[in-house]
Design an enzyme around this catalytic site. Sequence first.
Site, PDB file in Angstrom:
ATOM      1  CG  HIS A  40      -2.037   0.789   0.978  1.00  0.00           C
ATOM      2  ND1 HIS A  40      -2.175   1.847   2.135  1.00  0.00           N
ATOM      3  CD2 HIS A  40      -3.228   0.858   0.164  1.00  0.00           C
ATOM      4  CE1 HIS A  40      -3.147   2.699   1.692  1.00  0.00           C
ATOM      5  NE2 HIS A  40      -3.946   1.985   0.827  1.00  0.00           N
TER       6      HIS A  40
ATOM      7  CE  LYS B  57      -1.573   4.496  -1.857  1.00  0.00           C
ATOM      8  NZ  LYS B  57      -2.159   4.100  -0.490  1.00  0.00           N
TER       9      LYS B  57
ATOM     10  CG  ASP C 284      19.900  10.307  -8.867  1.00  0.00           C
ATOM     11  OD1 ASP C 284      19.799   9.113  -9.501  1.00  0.00           O
ATOM     12  OD2 ASP C 284      20.012  11.432  -9.571  1.00  0.00           O
TER      13      ASP C 284
ATOM     14  CG  HIS D 119      -6.875   8.537  -1.345  1.00  0.00           C
ATOM     15  ND1 HIS D 119      -5.314   8.365  -1.439  1.00  0.00           N
ATOM     16  CD2 HIS D 119      -7.430   7.461  -1.508  1.00  0.00           C
ATOM     17  CE1 HIS D 119      -5.204   6.895  -1.536  1.00  0.00           C
ATOM     18  NE2 HIS D 119      -6.377   6.468  -1.499  1.00  0.00           N
TER      19      HIS D 119
ATOM     20  CE  LYS E 287      -3.676   6.946   1.807  1.00  0.00           C
ATOM     21  NZ  LYS E 287      -5.140   7.031   1.964  1.00  0.00           N
TER      22      LYS E 287
ATOM     23  CG  ASP F 182       1.430  20.294  20.611  1.00  0.00           C
ATOM     24  OD1 ASP F 182       0.428  20.458  20.689  1.00  0.00           O
ATOM     25  OD2 ASP F 182       2.220  19.583  21.339  1.00  0.00           O
TER      26      ASP F 182
END
Length: 379
Positions: A108, A110, A115, A287, A289, A294
Amino acid sequence: MNQPAHETELFGGQSYFDAMLRDIEAAQREIRIEAYTFRFDHTGTAVLDALERAAARGVDVYMVVDGLGSPEMTVEQERAVAARGIRVLTYRRLTNVGIFDRVHGRLHRKLAVFDRSVLFIGGLNIADQYADKGPECFFDLAVRVRGPVAEKAAALTEAFYESARLSIPARWRLPRPRRAPRRAPDGSIPVEFVVRDNHRNRRAIERSYRAAIRGSRRTILLAHAYFLPSRAFINELLRAARRGVEIDLMVQGKAEHRLLQLAQVSVYHRLHAAGVRIHEYRKRLLHTKVAVVDSEWVTIGSSNLDLWSGMSNLEANVNLVDGPLASKIEELLCRCRKCDCERFEPGNVSMVGRWISYAANRLMRLVFVVTGGRRNLPG
């Protein structure tokens, strides 16, 4: 000891792919990409064309996609991509796994590493839906990090590629954070690369979240499409709310997975009763995440706060202590809350609706266990 210097930049939508394409063109030695979803649409084709040009000038190009999330990557398409000079693998193709294993242990993550010095990481897959194209496009975020953390990400992707190619388990050793990173005395940006796998890092990402929440003093901002976390995570949020921390939770308002949507509502009631403000995003599909604590600590990556990301799938996040980045995320999500969200109010849910949401919650957890979600899956 001084922390190594890192530079960060926030992206979303088409700007993410524009920046990625620039770095593909600038790469000199190595490109490594991992994605849950890859589609052969306008965005995917543009990335493939750029990778082919990079391979033609001698850059080593590696790409791994997930068999469930990328059904278009058939054996024939994989061969066509390989003919472009790209070393491509499909992780756990559906024809090679049992029916219950299909939804568990998925790749899952991404991310893209260039380099071994530049890391792109977030929630964006490689498809038009993530580039603000089409009626069902997603609202999502990712960060570009230049610095030594990219070397750690490259080492992970290298080990994972070899394990997937040889169909053998790989166990990469990464630091397991016990507390949230803190601001460096010299002003540089502390960065942690955190993964969740099914070996020694099973709870690494959740532990890093809980450590940051436990250390919070003023505010917590969570923006997640899917929110069905562990009881320990929920209890950590409740303790923070009871000691006076202001908590905002931004969640998906448009029903994408109806059963999950119902299951989440039972969690909302507990959090709302403790003073957590819950905002349902309704403009398009959410979508993201991402979390900010703080106005300083940030985590962003592929990991949702649900059962699959928490206990089954292979995930990766970066945790940063970066005030300017935190401010950008807070400002963006604040605008979204004002314009595109509706506040969740328990009074709008009937008693029958509450019982249905509770039953859906228990059913989701039962389905997860029965289908093998707690097994020691590949990865």
